[in-house]
Design a protein around this motif. Structure first.
Motif, PDB file in Angstrom:
ATOM      1  N   ILE A 130      42.128  41.698  52.646  1.00  0.00           N
ATOM      2  CA  ILE A 130      40.718  41.417  51.914  1.00  0.00           C
ATOM      3  C   ILE A 130      40.558  41.625  50.353  1.00  0.00           C
ATOM      4  CG2 ILE A 130      38.258  42.050  52.190  1.00  0.00           C
ATOM      5  CD1 ILE A 130      39.004  43.613  54.577  1.00  0.00           C
ATOM      6  N   GLU A 131      40.081  40.639  49.977  1.00  0.00           N
ATOM      7  CA  GLU A 131      40.298  40.610  48.493  1.00  0.00           C
ATOM      8  C   GLU A 131      38.961  40.017  47.624  1.00  0.00           C
ATOM      9  OE1 GLU A 131      42.952  37.513  46.564  1.00  0.00           O
ATOM     10  OE2 GLU A 131      43.052  38.442  44.898  1.00  0.00           O
ATOM     11  N   ASP A 132      38.664  40.795  46.780  1.00  0.00           N
ATOM     12  CA  ASP A 132      37.397  40.282  45.765  1.00  0.00           C
ATOM     13  C   ASP A 132      37.653  40.560  44.592  1.00  0.00           C
ATOM     14  OD1 ASP A 132      35.128  39.580  47.641  1.00  0.00           O
ATOM     15  OD2 ASP A 132      35.504  41.767  48.889  1.00  0.00           O
ATOM     16  N   ALA A 186      38.987  32.514  39.744  1.00  0.00           N
ATOM     17  CA  ALA A 186      38.268  33.059  40.724  1.00  0.00           C
ATOM     18  C   ALA A 186      39.651  33.520  41.912  1.00  0.00           C
ATOM     19  CB  ALA A 186      37.094  32.580  41.513  1.00  0.00           C
ATOM     20  N   ASP A 187      39.420  34.595  42.462  1.00  0.00           N
ATOM     21  CA  ASP A 187      40.592  34.906  43.311  1.00  0.00           C
ATOM     22  C   ASP A 187      39.707  35.739  44.572  1.00  0.00           C
ATOM     23  OD1 ASP A 187      43.015  35.343  44.685  1.00  0.00           O
ATOM     24  OD2 ASP A 187      43.826  36.671  43.056  1.00  0.00           O
ATOM     25  N   MET A 188      39.783  35.317  45.755  1.00  0.00           N
ATOM     26  CA  MET A 188      39.094  35.872  46.781  1.00  0.00           C
ATOM     27  C   MET A 188      40.022  35.758  48.167  1.00  0.00           C
ATOM     28  SD  MET A 188      35.466  34.949  48.395  1.00  0.00           S
ATOM     29  CE  MET A 188      35.833  33.785  49.666  1.00  0.00           C
ATOM     30  N   THR A 189      40.040  36.727  49.111  1.00  0.00           N
ATOM     31  CA  THR A 189      40.715  36.587  50.372  1.00  0.00           C
ATOM     32  C   THR A 189      39.929  36.992  51.199  1.00  0.00           C
ATOM     33  OG1 THR A 189      42.794  36.916  49.387  1.00  0.00           O
ATOM     34  CG2 THR A 189      42.750  37.124  51.664  1.00  0.00           C
ATOM     35  N   ARG A 190      39.780  36.365  52.592  1.00  0.00           N
ATOM     36  CA  ARG A 190      39.008  36.785  53.659  1.00  0.00           C
ATOM     37  C   ARG A 190      39.806  36.563  54.976  1.00  0.00           C
ATOM     38  NH1 ARG A 190      36.248  38.561  50.606  1.00  0.00           N
ATOM     39  NH2 ARG A 190      33.938  38.276  49.837  1.00  0.00           N
ATOM     40  N   VAL A 219      40.706  43.665  43.896  1.00  0.00           N
ATOM     41  CA  VAL A 219      41.048  44.645  44.588  1.00  0.00           C
ATOM     42  C   VAL A 219      41.275  44.120  46.096  1.00  0.00           C
ATOM     43  CG1 VAL A 219      40.364  46.718  45.728  1.00  0.00           C
ATOM     44  CG2 VAL A 219      39.730  46.156  43.381  1.00  0.00           C
ATOM     45  N   GLU A 220      42.652  43.988  46.419  1.00  0.00           N
ATOM     46  CA  GLU A 220      42.967  43.217  47.398  1.00  0.00           C
ATOM     47  C   GLU A 220      44.469  43.911  48.514  1.00  0.00           C
ATOM     48  OE1 GLU A 220      45.568  39.756  46.395  1.00  0.00           O
ATOM     49  OE2 GLU A 220      44.978  40.159  44.346  1.00  0.00           O
ATOM     50  N   PRO A 221      43.859  44.891  48.968  1.00  0.00           N
ATOM     51  CA  PRO A 221      44.761  45.491  49.938  1.00  0.00           C
ATOM     52  C   PRO A 221      45.024  44.745  51.139  1.00  0.00           C
ATOM     53  CG  PRO A 221      42.555  46.541  50.297  1.00  0.00           C
ATOM     54  CD  PRO A 221      42.493  45.597  49.166  1.00  0.00           C
ATOM     55  N   VAL A 241      42.490  33.618  54.543  1.00  0.00           N
ATOM     56  CA  VAL A 241      42.453  32.648  53.752  1.00  0.00           C
ATOM     57  C   VAL A 241      42.082  33.104  52.330  1.00  0.00           C
ATOM     58  CG1 VAL A 241      40.632  30.413  52.969  1.00  0.00           C
ATOM     59  CG2 VAL A 241      41.024  31.176  55.463  1.00  0.00           C
ATOM     60  N   ASP A 242      43.189  32.703  51.363  1.00  0.00           N
ATOM     61  CA  ASP A 242      43.221  33.265  50.092  1.00  0.00           C
ATOM     62  C   ASP A 242      42.912  32.243  49.162  1.00  0.00           C
ATOM     63  OD1 ASP A 242      43.764  34.354  47.551  1.00  0.00           O
ATOM     64  OD2 ASP A 242      45.465  35.640  48.074  1.00  0.00           O
ATOM     65  N   CYS A 243      41.534  32.038  48.624  1.00  0.00           N
ATOM     66  CA  CYS A 243      41.384  30.957  47.696  1.00  0.00           C
ATOM     67  C   CYS A 243      40.813  31.170  46.394  1.00  0.00           C
ATOM     68  CB  CYS A 243      40.401  30.063  48.573  1.00  0.00           C
ATOM     69  SG  CYS A 243      39.126  30.635  49.172  1.00  0.00           S
ATOM     70  N   ALA A 299      42.042  27.445  41.659  1.00  0.00           N
ATOM     71  CA  ALA A 299      42.725  28.115  40.931  1.00  0.00           C
ATOM     72  C   ALA A 299      44.137  28.344  41.283  1.00  0.00           C
ATOM     73  CB  ALA A 299      41.996  29.335  40.771  1.00  0.00           C
ATOM     74  N   PHE A 300      44.500  28.081  42.142  1.00  0.00           N
ATOM     75  CA  PHE A 300      46.017  28.313  42.595  1.00  0.00           C
ATOM     76  C   PHE A 300      46.173  27.467  44.015  1.00  0.00           C
ATOM     77  CE2 PHE A 300      43.462  31.843  43.780  1.00  0.00           C
ATOM     78  CZ  PHE A 300      43.664  32.127  45.157  1.00  0.00           C
ATOM     79  N   ASP A 301      47.333  27.398  44.449  1.00  0.00           N
ATOM     80  CA  ASP A 301      47.395  26.916  45.787  1.00  0.00           C
ATOM     81  C   ASP A 301      46.895  27.658  47.085  1.00  0.00           C
ATOM     82  OD1 ASP A 301      48.674  24.678  44.679  1.00  0.00           O
ATOM     83  OD2 ASP A 301      50.644  25.360  45.181  1.00  0.00           O
TER      84      ASP A 301
HETATM   85 ZN    ZN Z   1      44.336  35.984  46.143  1.00  0.00          ZN
END
Ligand code: ZN
Ligand code: ZN
Length: 366
Positions: A334-336, A227-231, A320-322, A216-218, A185-187
């Protein structure tokens, strides 16, 4: 599914009537897709307040347009927007609303040169329509998010000392494609050690070292939906400051998610998370908004940030990604992606990005 797209165009017509425009010339490609179903790199759509819509695209997409949009009058041309503007003039649609936020001055001048059209800005009417998703869109978004979470779970156990940021980014992207994503969805962002202090770090050849936190933001793209998620994980035993920072960001994220109910003021959702970070003394280290809408674009309305006007609504997906970023040391984000749901007294949002690893209050140690 022509029915869905026709219904979307009807909602746009209601906006046109209120704006006293005869027609809208839609030139933002993602809005053309939303209103017709056609994904094209060269297309425009004329929606008359009263009358049948006309889709223009060039010969590369003509067959796809005939198949995807059988209910639309189709013009095959390379010069899509001047052609439709000319058509509008010939049909007496003089007051033409156009997407000024997408149009260049040069292209606008070309439209204005054609006859006696009265051009007026449409504003972000189509973007506003896109904010609340229908259940079909939410199913596609959920699939994009499921692929993303699954890919992370597959790849996370492979992270080890010496692997580089770029190598990890490629592994994640490859896993998403293998699991059915049309593309990332993005780099992908992989930020390790001190690089974690840069929210949108570009992956480098830096090799992971013991004690690194790795962010990791993927996200996967699936049939147009992002989709957008960060761990954030740690390699080896974490230091106390790393545990504390992770626990703070996790608590802030939970507060933000808890506040993301239908009709919640957007500024309040941001504040719910930001207040915790401020109270912990890290206000200046949380340098971006709490989140954003996702859909046919990776960043779309609503932007969730301090003092933003507006309210959330049922069926609005947001992230939601503070994050807290400590220059020279590292950072945690952390992003969900979740969907605001209705219900009484307050339904919990649907969490779309779920992983079995790196989820929860404790920093995942690899
Ligand atoms: Zn993201
Ligand atoms: Zn995001």
């Amino acid at each position: 599914m022509p029915g869905i797209h026709a219904a979307r165009r009807d909602r746009l017509r209601a906006v046109l009537a209120a704006a006293d425009a005869d027609a809208a010339l839609i030139t933002t490609l993602v809005n053309v897709r939303y209103l017709t179903g056609l994904a094209s790199s060269n297309a425009a759509l004329l929606v008359a307040a009263d009358g049948s819509p006309v889709l223009a695209t060039d010969s590369r997409y003509a067959l796809t347009a005939q198949r995807e949009c059988p209910d639309l009058e189709l013009v095959t041309t390379r010069t899509v927007e001047t052609e439709l503007a000319g058509l509008a003039g010939r049909r007496g649609l003089r007051r033409l609303a156009f997407e000024a936020h997408e149009m260049t001055v040069e292209r606008r001048d070309a439209l204005a040169a054609d006859g006696d059209l009265a051009l007026q800005p449409l504003g972000r009417a189509a973007e506003d329509l896109r904010m609340i998703k229908d259940e079909g869109e939410l199913a596609l978004l959920a699939q994009a998010c499921a692929i993303t979470g699954h890919a992370f779970d597959v790849v996370a156990p492979q992270i080890r000392t010496g692997m580089t940021e770029r190598e990890l980014a490629v592994l994640i992207e490859r896993a998403m494609i293998d699991l059915g994503a049309e593309k990332p969805a993005f780099d992908t962002i992989v930020a390790s050690g001190p690089n974690g202090a840069i929210p949108h770090h570009t992956p480098t050849d830096r090799g992971f070292e013991p004690g690194d936190m790795i962010t990791v933001d993927c996200g996967a793209r699936y049939r147009g939906y992002h989709a957008d998620m960060t761990r954030t994980v740690v390699l080896g035993a974490p230091a106390a400051w790393q545990r504390d920072l992770y626990a703070l960001v996790f608590a802030a994220q939970q507060a933000g998610i808890g506040a993301a109910g239908p009709d919640a003021a957007i500024a309040d959702v941001d504040a719910a998370a930001r207040d915790l970070i401020r109270e912990a003394g890290h206000e200046e280290h949380f340098t971006h908004g709490l989140g954003h809408g996702v859909g046919l674009e990776i960043h779309e309305a609503p932007m969730v940030a301090p003092a933003r006007p507006g309210r959330l609504a049922y069926r609005v997906p947001i992230t939601v990604e503070p994050g807290v970023y400590l220059p020279g040391r590292g950072g945690v984000r952390i992003e969900d992606t979740l969907v605001v749901r209705s219900g009484a007294p307050a339904a919990a949002p649907d969490m779309l990005t779920t992983t079995t690893s790196a989820t929860g209050r404790e920093l995942l140690v690899l």
